[in-house]
Design an enzyme around this catalytic site. Structure first.
Site, PDB file in Angstrom:
ATOM      1  N   GLY A  26       0.790  -1.232   0.000  1.00  0.00           N
ATOM      2  CA  GLY A  26       0.000   0.000   0.000  1.00  0.00           C
ATOM      3  C   GLY A  26       0.818   1.276   0.000  1.00  0.00           C
ATOM      4  N   SER A  27       2.021   1.220  -0.583  1.00  0.00           N
ATOM      5  CA  SER A  27       2.797   2.475  -0.597  1.00  0.00           C
ATOM      6  C   SER A  27       2.129   3.510  -1.502  1.00  0.00           C
ATOM      7  CB  SER A  27       4.253   2.232  -1.004  1.00  0.00           C
ATOM      8  OG  SER A  27       4.356   1.883  -2.351  1.00  0.00           O
ATOM      9  N   ASN A  28       1.470   3.070  -2.559  1.00  0.00           N
ATOM     10  CA  ASN A  28       0.723   4.034  -3.390  1.00  0.00           C
ATOM     11  C   ASN A  28      -0.506   4.560  -2.647  1.00  0.00           C
ATOM     12  OD1 ASN A  28       1.842   4.427  -6.232  1.00  0.00           O
ATOM     13  ND2 ASN A  28       2.001   2.203  -5.971  1.00  0.00           N
ATOM     14  N   LEU A  99      -5.003  -6.749  -6.927  1.00  0.00           N
ATOM     15  CA  LEU A  99      -4.619  -7.795  -7.869  1.00  0.00           C
ATOM     16  C   LEU A  99      -5.778  -8.640  -8.399  1.00  0.00           C
ATOM     17  CD1 LEU A  99      -1.262  -8.907  -6.221  1.00  0.00           C
ATOM     18  CD2 LEU A  99      -1.722  -7.075  -7.863  1.00  0.00           C
ATOM     19  N   LEU A 101      -9.385  -9.154 -10.591  1.00  0.00           N
ATOM     20  CA  LEU A 101     -10.187  -8.551 -11.654  1.00  0.00           C
ATOM     21  C   LEU A 101     -11.458  -7.942 -11.043  1.00  0.00           C
ATOM     22  CD1 LEU A 101      -9.763  -8.593 -14.750  1.00  0.00           C
ATOM     23  CD2 LEU A 101     -11.249 -10.587 -14.826  1.00  0.00           C
ATOM     24  N   ASN A 116      -6.586   2.212 -12.590  1.00  0.00           N
ATOM     25  CA  ASN A 116      -5.563   1.303 -12.059  1.00  0.00           C
ATOM     26  C   ASN A 116      -4.187   1.871 -12.360  1.00  0.00           C
ATOM     27  OD1 ASN A 116      -4.414  -1.212 -11.077  1.00  0.00           O
ATOM     28  ND2 ASN A 116      -4.024  -1.749 -13.221  1.00  0.00           N
ATOM     29  N   HIS A 118      -0.330   0.562 -13.146  1.00  0.00           N
ATOM     30  CA  HIS A 118       0.410  -0.643 -13.519  1.00  0.00           C
ATOM     31  C   HIS A 118       1.893  -0.291 -13.656  1.00  0.00           C
ATOM     32  CE1 HIS A 118       0.787  -4.701 -15.063  1.00  0.00           C
ATOM     33  NE2 HIS A 118       1.644  -4.216 -15.945  1.00  0.00           N
ATOM     34  N   ASP A 159      -5.702  -5.039 -17.174  1.00  0.00           N
ATOM     35  CA  ASP A 159      -4.742  -4.068 -17.752  1.00  0.00           C
ATOM     36  C   ASP A 159      -5.103  -3.632 -19.167  1.00  0.00           C
ATOM     37  OD1 ASP A 159      -3.240  -4.381 -15.386  1.00  0.00           O
ATOM     38  OD2 ASP A 159      -2.227  -6.121 -16.225  1.00  0.00           O
ATOM     39  N   GLU A 188       5.574   6.023  -9.790  1.00  0.00           N
ATOM     40  CA  GLU A 188       4.184   5.829  -9.353  1.00  0.00           C
ATOM     41  C   GLU A 188       3.829   6.817  -8.255  1.00  0.00           C
ATOM     42  OE1 GLU A 188       2.712   1.816  -8.872  1.00  0.00           O
ATOM     43  OE2 GLU A 188       4.587   1.006  -9.589  1.00  0.00           O
TER      44      GLU A 188
HETATM   45  C1  GAR Z   1       2.660  -1.207  -7.561  1.00  0.00           C
HETATM   46  O1  GAR Z   1       3.900  -1.237  -8.212  1.00  0.00           O
HETATM   47  C2  GAR Z   1       1.536  -1.287  -8.568  1.00  0.00           C
HETATM   48  O2  GAR Z   1       1.802  -0.649  -9.767  1.00  0.00           O
HETATM   49  C3  GAR Z   1       1.452  -2.766  -8.770  1.00  0.00           C
HETATM   50  O3  GAR Z   1       1.574  -3.317  -7.502  1.00  0.00           O
HETATM   51  C4  GAR Z   1       2.468  -2.477  -6.747  1.00  0.00           C
HETATM   52  C5  GAR Z   1       1.810  -2.195  -5.425  1.00  0.00           C
HETATM   53  O4  GAR Z   1       2.699  -1.514  -4.584  1.00  0.00           O
HETATM   54  N1  GAR Z   1       0.207  -3.145  -9.425  1.00  0.00           N
HETATM   55  C6  GAR Z   1       0.157  -4.123 -10.298  1.00  0.00           C
HETATM   56  O5  GAR Z   1       1.117  -4.812 -10.597  1.00  0.00           O
HETATM   57  C7  GAR Z   1      -1.220  -4.320 -10.904  1.00  0.00           C
HETATM   58  N2  GAR Z   1      -1.152  -5.196 -12.040  1.00  0.00           N
HETATM   59  P1  GAR Z   1       2.155  -0.801  -3.286  1.00  0.00           P
HETATM   60  O6  GAR Z   1       1.272  -1.825  -2.554  1.00  0.00           O
HETATM   61  O7  GAR Z   1       3.398  -0.488  -2.496  1.00  0.00           O
HETATM   62  O8  GAR Z   1       1.398   0.392  -3.706  1.00  0.00           O
END
Ligand code: GAR
Length: 206
Positions: A26-28, A99, A101, A116, A118, A159, A188
């Site tokens: 969940g850093s985003n 992750l 659908l 989303n 990616h 995607d 990101e």
């Molecule tokens: C991120 O890099 C995001 O783009 C990716 O999962 C990571 C989650 O990081 N998403 C996918 O690969 C979706 N197909 P986070 O939990 O630290 O935000």
């Protein structure tokens, strides 16, 4: 002399609501929570996760944002998640490392309002199973000289929705997947809050 008192109604601004879906660290999500914590027009209203171990749930709680956990059965075989999401009146739903659908009931209720992020330049390196280090390993092995991020609308395929933004970074010949992942994650973190804010505040973006 007569006192004339006026009743002044102080209107609370109605904020736009973001609902986040996250499956992992969940850093985003954290970037969104930080960015909108004191925002005058936008708030993160809730975070949903399919994973009881997702650190994203803790991050939401730290920001006093409701964190809701759901099961696969609730997501795919009922309207329970849909009804819970609706209760937060979302203007935008952001998949931030989510992750699974997205099922049709959510897609049809919030058309064009689910996005989303990616960690690669779609349409390459997308699809089922392409997430996290799987993506970066494939990019490093491909010999591509650049990677990056894609922020896109979500549809019924992994995607595949319309692109909103792509940003690029180099892939160095000696990169490990972890090194590339860290470079992409920085992109990101920089761009996701900006894109979300633009979508919510600029006319005709949603
Ligand atoms: C991120 O890099 C995001 O783009 C990716 O999962 C990571 C989650 O990081 N998403 C996918 O690969 C979706 N197909 P986070 O939990 O630290 O935000």
């Amino acid at each position: 002399m007569q006192l004339h008192s006026k009743l002044i109604l102080l209107e609370q601004p109605v904020k736009k609501n973001i609902v986040i879906f996250a499956s992992g660290s969940g850093s985003n999500a954290q970037r969104l929570l930080e960015h909108f914590e004191h925002h005058p027009q936008i708030r993160v209203a809730a975070l949903f996760s399919n994973n009881p171990k997702a650190y994203a749930l803790k991050r939401a709680e730290t920001y006093h944002v409701p964190a809701l956990l759901f099961s696969r059965d609730e997501f795919y075989n009922s309207d329970k998640v849909l009804e819970q999401v609706k209760a937060f009146n979302p203007d935008l739903i952001v998949l931030a490392g989510f992750l699974w659908l997205v099922p049709l009931n959510l897609l049809q209720t919030f058309p064009d309002k689910i996005i989303n992020i990616h960690p690669a330049l779609l349409p390459k390196y997308g699809g089922k199973g392409m997430h996290g280090l799987h993506v970066h390993t494939a990019v490093v092995q491909s010999g591509d000289e650049r990677s990056g991020i894609t922020i896109h609308r979500v549809n019924e395929e992994y995607d595949k929705g319309e692109f909103i933004l792509q940003e690029y970074c180099p892939v160095h010949p000696q990169d490990t997947p972890e090194e590339l992942a860290a470079r992409v994650l920085q992109l990101e973190h920089k761009h996701l809050p900006e894109v979300v804010e633009q979508l919510l505040l600029e006319k005709d973006k949603l």
